[in-house]
Write an enzyme that holds these catalytic residues in place. Structure first.
Site, PDB file in Angstrom:
ATOM      1  N   ARG A 104      -0.867   8.337 -18.325  1.00  0.00           N
ATOM      2  CA  ARG A 104      -1.263   9.377 -17.380  1.00  0.00           C
ATOM      3  C   ARG A 104      -0.012   9.902 -16.699  1.00  0.00           C
ATOM      4  O   ARG A 104       0.705   9.139 -16.059  1.00  0.00           O
ATOM      5  CB  ARG A 104      -2.221   8.758 -16.372  1.00  0.00           C
ATOM      6  CG  ARG A 104      -3.075   9.745 -15.656  1.00  0.00           C
ATOM      7  CD  ARG A 104      -4.099   9.021 -14.846  1.00  0.00           C
ATOM      8  NE  ARG A 104      -3.528   8.318 -13.703  1.00  0.00           N
ATOM      9  CZ  ARG A 104      -4.164   8.113 -12.570  1.00  0.00           C
ATOM     10  NH1 ARG A 104      -5.401   8.546 -12.441  1.00  0.00           N
ATOM     11  NH2 ARG A 104      -3.607   7.466 -11.589  1.00  0.00           N
ATOM     12  N   THR A 108       0.816  15.285 -12.838  1.00  0.00           N
ATOM     13  CA  THR A 108      -0.370  16.112 -13.142  1.00  0.00           C
ATOM     14  C   THR A 108      -1.638  15.263 -13.270  1.00  0.00           C
ATOM     15  O   THR A 108      -2.746  15.807 -13.234  1.00  0.00           O
ATOM     16  CB  THR A 108      -0.181  16.853 -14.472  1.00  0.00           C
ATOM     17  OG1 THR A 108      -0.097  15.870 -15.530  1.00  0.00           O
ATOM     18  CG2 THR A 108       1.085  17.696 -14.480  1.00  0.00           C
ATOM     19  N   ASP A 200      -2.497  -0.739 -10.435  1.00  0.00           N
ATOM     20  CA  ASP A 200      -2.225  -0.261 -11.794  1.00  0.00           C
ATOM     21  C   ASP A 200      -2.470  -1.411 -12.778  1.00  0.00           C
ATOM     22  O   ASP A 200      -1.715  -2.384 -12.823  1.00  0.00           O
ATOM     23  CB  ASP A 200      -0.772   0.233 -11.903  1.00  0.00           C
ATOM     24  CG  ASP A 200      -0.519   0.903 -13.249  1.00  0.00           C
ATOM     25  OD1 ASP A 200      -0.143   2.086 -13.259  1.00  0.00           O
ATOM     26  OD2 ASP A 200      -0.709   0.237 -14.298  1.00  0.00           O
ATOM     27  N   ASP A 203       0.400  -2.357 -15.271  1.00  0.00           N
ATOM     28  CA  ASP A 203       1.518  -3.056 -14.608  1.00  0.00           C
ATOM     29  C   ASP A 203       1.137  -4.486 -14.255  1.00  0.00           C
ATOM     30  O   ASP A 203       1.951  -5.400 -14.362  1.00  0.00           O
ATOM     31  CB  ASP A 203       1.948  -2.302 -13.341  1.00  0.00           C
ATOM     32  CG  ASP A 203       2.749  -1.051 -13.665  1.00  0.00           C
ATOM     33  OD1 ASP A 203       3.279  -0.963 -14.789  1.00  0.00           O
ATOM     34  OD2 ASP A 203       2.836  -0.165 -12.788  1.00  0.00           O
TER      35      ASP A 203
HETATM   36  O1  LIG Z   1      -8.964   8.047 -15.773  1.00  0.00           O
HETATM   37  P1  LIG Z   1      -7.513   8.383 -15.691  1.00  0.00           P
HETATM   38  O2  LIG Z   1      -7.179   9.206 -14.470  1.00  0.00           O
HETATM   39  O3  LIG Z   1      -6.987   9.008 -16.956  1.00  0.00           O
HETATM   40  O4  LIG Z   1      -6.728   7.024 -15.421  1.00  0.00           O
HETATM   41  C1  LIG Z   1      -6.995   5.858 -16.119  1.00  0.00           C
HETATM   42  C2  LIG Z   1      -5.864   5.524 -17.048  1.00  0.00           C
HETATM   43  O5  LIG Z   1      -4.703   5.167 -16.286  1.00  0.00           O
HETATM   44  C3  LIG Z   1      -4.240   3.886 -16.683  1.00  0.00           C
HETATM   45  O6  LIG Z   1      -3.311   3.987 -17.711  1.00  0.00           O
HETATM   46  P2  LIG Z   1      -1.767   4.334 -17.415  1.00  0.00           P
HETATM   47  O7  LIG Z   1      -1.522   5.801 -17.507  1.00  0.00           O
HETATM   48  O8  LIG Z   1      -1.338   3.670 -16.142  1.00  0.00           O
HETATM   49  O9  LIG Z   1      -1.046   3.698 -18.652  1.00  0.00           O
HETATM   50  P3  LIG Z   1      -0.762   2.152 -18.942  1.00  0.00           P
HETATM   51  O10 LIG Z   1      -2.054   1.572 -19.413  1.00  0.00           O
HETATM   52  O11 LIG Z   1       0.276   2.189 -19.991  1.00  0.00           O
HETATM   53  O12 LIG Z   1      -0.280   1.512 -17.664  1.00  0.00           O
HETATM   54  C4  LIG Z   1      -5.505   3.214 -17.148  1.00  0.00           C
HETATM   55  O13 LIG Z   1      -5.281   2.084 -17.937  1.00  0.00           O
HETATM   56  C5  LIG Z   1      -6.237   4.308 -17.868  1.00  0.00           C
HETATM   57  O14 LIG Z   1      -5.848   4.467 -19.212  1.00  0.00           O
HETATM   58  O1  LIG Z   2      -6.485   2.861  -9.992  1.00  0.00           O
HETATM   59  C1  LIG Z   2      -5.983   3.135 -11.100  1.00  0.00           C
HETATM   60  C2  LIG Z   2      -6.006   4.444 -11.636  1.00  0.00           C
HETATM   61  C3  LIG Z   2      -5.455   4.650 -12.847  1.00  0.00           C
HETATM   62  N1  LIG Z   2      -4.880   3.632 -13.513  1.00  0.00           N
HETATM   63  C4  LIG Z   2      -4.845   2.372 -13.014  1.00  0.00           C
HETATM   64  O2  LIG Z   2      -4.308   1.454 -13.654  1.00  0.00           O
HETATM   65  N2  LIG Z   2      -5.390   2.157 -11.806  1.00  0.00           N
HETATM   66 MG   LIG Z   3      -0.689   1.926 -15.927  1.00  0.00          MG
END
Ligand SMILES: O=P(O)(O)OC[C@H]1O[C@H](OP(=O)(O)OP(=O)(O)O)[C@H](O)[C@@H]1O
Ligand SMILES: O=c1cc[nH]c(=O)[nH]1
Ligand SMILES: [Mg+2]
Length: 209
Positions: A104, A108, A200, A203
């Site tokens: 994400r 944006t 997150d 993370d």
């Molecule tokens: O519903 P949304 O607003 O799209 O957010 C949710 C997304 O955000 C996080 O991923 P992230 O972008 O943090 O990637 P990661 O799993 O690599 O940490 C989570 O694991 C989802 O995939």
């Molecule tokens: O709360 C949140 C939103 C997006 N992605 C995450 O990992 N946590």
């Molecule tokens: Mg993430």
């Protein structure tokens, strides 16, 4: 309209509370996510069709039930979705595992695709998209778009924690996809994070920041 199923089993709720706590480290966080995924997987697979098969016990020949035909595919959204795979494949060892890589954009909040590898026969499989977090819904919608473009016809979405905004958005774009969640939280904050949420997920699973 698709269904939203809240898997509110006491064990799931208890384990989720532990995951939410800031003091829970990566090792426990991963272990709890695997355990909850298994418990959610039990609910998600509840309606798999069964058929009779002839078997022989040490006592007699008999008919007994096996899962009929329906093949499963698990699709974690990278990275955080990886934390849910072990729980699901422990329950269904024959399931194929595809991967959709999305992150994400922090400015944006839109999903950016960087990887995709799926089983070839996804049109014949029940595909289960897994990701701990459903926030704006952008990532889940993009992952489901990819699966449908490749021919998937039967898709379920499984999230640990969801924001009401994300659920509404997925239902708007994919109203044929049932959504399984362990909790529907209160809202999104100004940075698109789920409140109260758990931070997150990626993370916390991988110990990055
Ligand atoms: O519903 P949304 O607003 O799209 O957010 C949710 C997304 O955000 C996080 O991923 P992230 O972008 O943090 O990637 P990661 O799993 O690599 O940490 C989570 O694991 C989802 O995939
Ligand atoms: O709360 C949140 C939103 C997006 N992605 C995450 O990992 N946590
Ligand atoms: Mg993430």
């Amino acid at each position: 309209m698709s269904k939203v199923i809240v898997t509110d089993h006491p064990l799931i709720q208890h384990k989720l509370t532990l995951m939410r706590k800031t003091t829970t480290g990566s090792k426990d966080f991963r272990q709890l996510l695997t355990e909850i995924s298994m418990l959610m997987g039990y609910e998600v697979t509840r309606n798999l069709p069964l058929e009779d098969t002839e078997i022989e016990t040490p006592i007699v020949k008999t008919k007994s039930k096996v899962i009929s035909g329906k093949k499963l595919g698990i699709v974690p959204i990278l990275r955080a979705g990886l934390g849910m795979v072990e729980g699901f494949v422990t329950l269904v060892p024959s399931a194929r595992v595809g991967h959709v890589g999305l992150y994400r954009d922090p400015e944006t909040l839109k999903p950016v695709e960087y990887y995709c590898k799926l089983p070839q026969d996804i049109e014949e499989r029940e595909m289960i998209v897994v990701d701990p977090m459903l926030a704006t819904g952008g990532s889940a919608i993009a992952a489901i778009d990819v699966l449908k473009e490749r021919g998937a016809k039967n898709i379920k979405l499984v999230n640990l924690v969801a924001a009401p905004e994300g659920i509404a958005e997925v239902q708007k774009y994919h109203n044929d996809v049932d959504i399984y969640v362990a909790s529907i939280d209160e809202k999104l904050n100004d940075h698109g994070y789920i409140v109260p949420g758990l931070g997150d997920a990626g993370d916390r699973i991988f110990g990055t920041k």
